[in-house]
Design a protein around this motif. Structure first.
Motif, PDB file in Angstrom:
ATOM      1  N   GLY A  12       1.143 -16.931   5.401  1.00  0.00           N
ATOM      2  CA  GLY A  12       2.440 -16.361   5.046  1.00  0.00           C
ATOM      3  C   GLY A  12       3.150 -17.147   3.645  1.00  0.00           C
ATOM      4  N   LEU A  13       3.020 -18.602   3.740  1.00  0.00           N
ATOM      5  CA  LEU A  13       3.686 -19.013   2.545  1.00  0.00           C
ATOM      6  C   LEU A  13       2.834 -18.727   1.371  1.00  0.00           C
ATOM      7  CD1 LEU A  13       4.108 -22.783   4.010  1.00  0.00           C
ATOM      8  CD2 LEU A  13       5.810 -21.054   3.370  1.00  0.00           C
ATOM      9  N   LEU A  14       1.229 -18.786   1.293  1.00  0.00           N
ATOM     10  CA  LEU A  14       0.701 -18.052   0.279  1.00  0.00           C
ATOM     11  C   LEU A  14       0.850 -16.761  -0.335  1.00  0.00           C
ATOM     12  CD1 LEU A  14      -2.950 -19.801   1.063  1.00  0.00           C
ATOM     13  CD2 LEU A  14      -1.447 -20.366  -0.888  1.00  0.00           C
ATOM     14  N   ALA A  15       1.027 -15.987   0.586  1.00  0.00           N
ATOM     15  CA  ALA A  15       1.493 -14.838   0.295  1.00  0.00           C
ATOM     16  C   ALA A  15       2.728 -14.624  -0.252  1.00  0.00           C
ATOM     17  CB  ALA A  15       1.712 -13.714   1.769  1.00  0.00           C
ATOM     18  N   ARG A  16       3.967 -15.204   0.161  1.00  0.00           N
ATOM     19  CA  ARG A  16       4.985 -15.059  -0.550  1.00  0.00           C
ATOM     20  C   ARG A  16       4.953 -15.871  -1.827  1.00  0.00           C
ATOM     21  NH1 ARG A  16       9.452 -17.923   2.646  1.00  0.00           N
ATOM     22  NH2 ARG A  16      10.743 -17.083   0.953  1.00  0.00           N
ATOM     23  N   ALA A  17       4.174 -17.018  -2.109  1.00  0.00           N
ATOM     24  CA  ALA A  17       4.190 -17.325  -3.459  1.00  0.00           C
ATOM     25  C   ALA A  17       3.190 -16.600  -4.572  1.00  0.00           C
ATOM     26  CB  ALA A  17       3.171 -18.672  -3.087  1.00  0.00           C
TER      27      ALA A  17
END
Length: 89
Positions: free
Chosen positions: A14-19
């Motif tokens: 989730g963090l990588l996708a948002r970044a």
């Protein structure tokens, strides 16, 4: 121990996708975690479409790369669905 690993992979995805996604996504840590978990299942579904050994409708978690791809797909779909809901003043 597998549930904890699933939560950690979901959070990282989730963090990588948002970044990687352009624009601003206003969501907290729990929403990011849920995004990664849903993205993992979507990534598993996408991966099963290209793998002859998997059945398409089996819900299974995928690896981190397909989890990020699935989370980006979910973010795109949510952004696309939310476009018509804006209130113009």
């Amino acid at each position: 121990m597998s549930i904890i690993w699933f939560i950690v992979v979901g959070l990282v995805a989730g963090l990588l996708a948002r970044a990687l996604m352009p624009g601003r996504q206003s969501m907290g840590l729990v929403a990011t975690l849920l995004l990664g978990i849903v993205g993992s299942f979507v990534g598993g579904f996408i991966g099963s479409l290209f793998s002859p050994s998997r059945r398409v409708f089996d819900l299974q978690p995928s690896g981190i790369i397909m989890s990020v791809v699935g989370a980006i797909v979910v973010l795109l779909l949510v952004g696309w669905a939310g476009r018509g809901r804006r209130i113009h003043a």
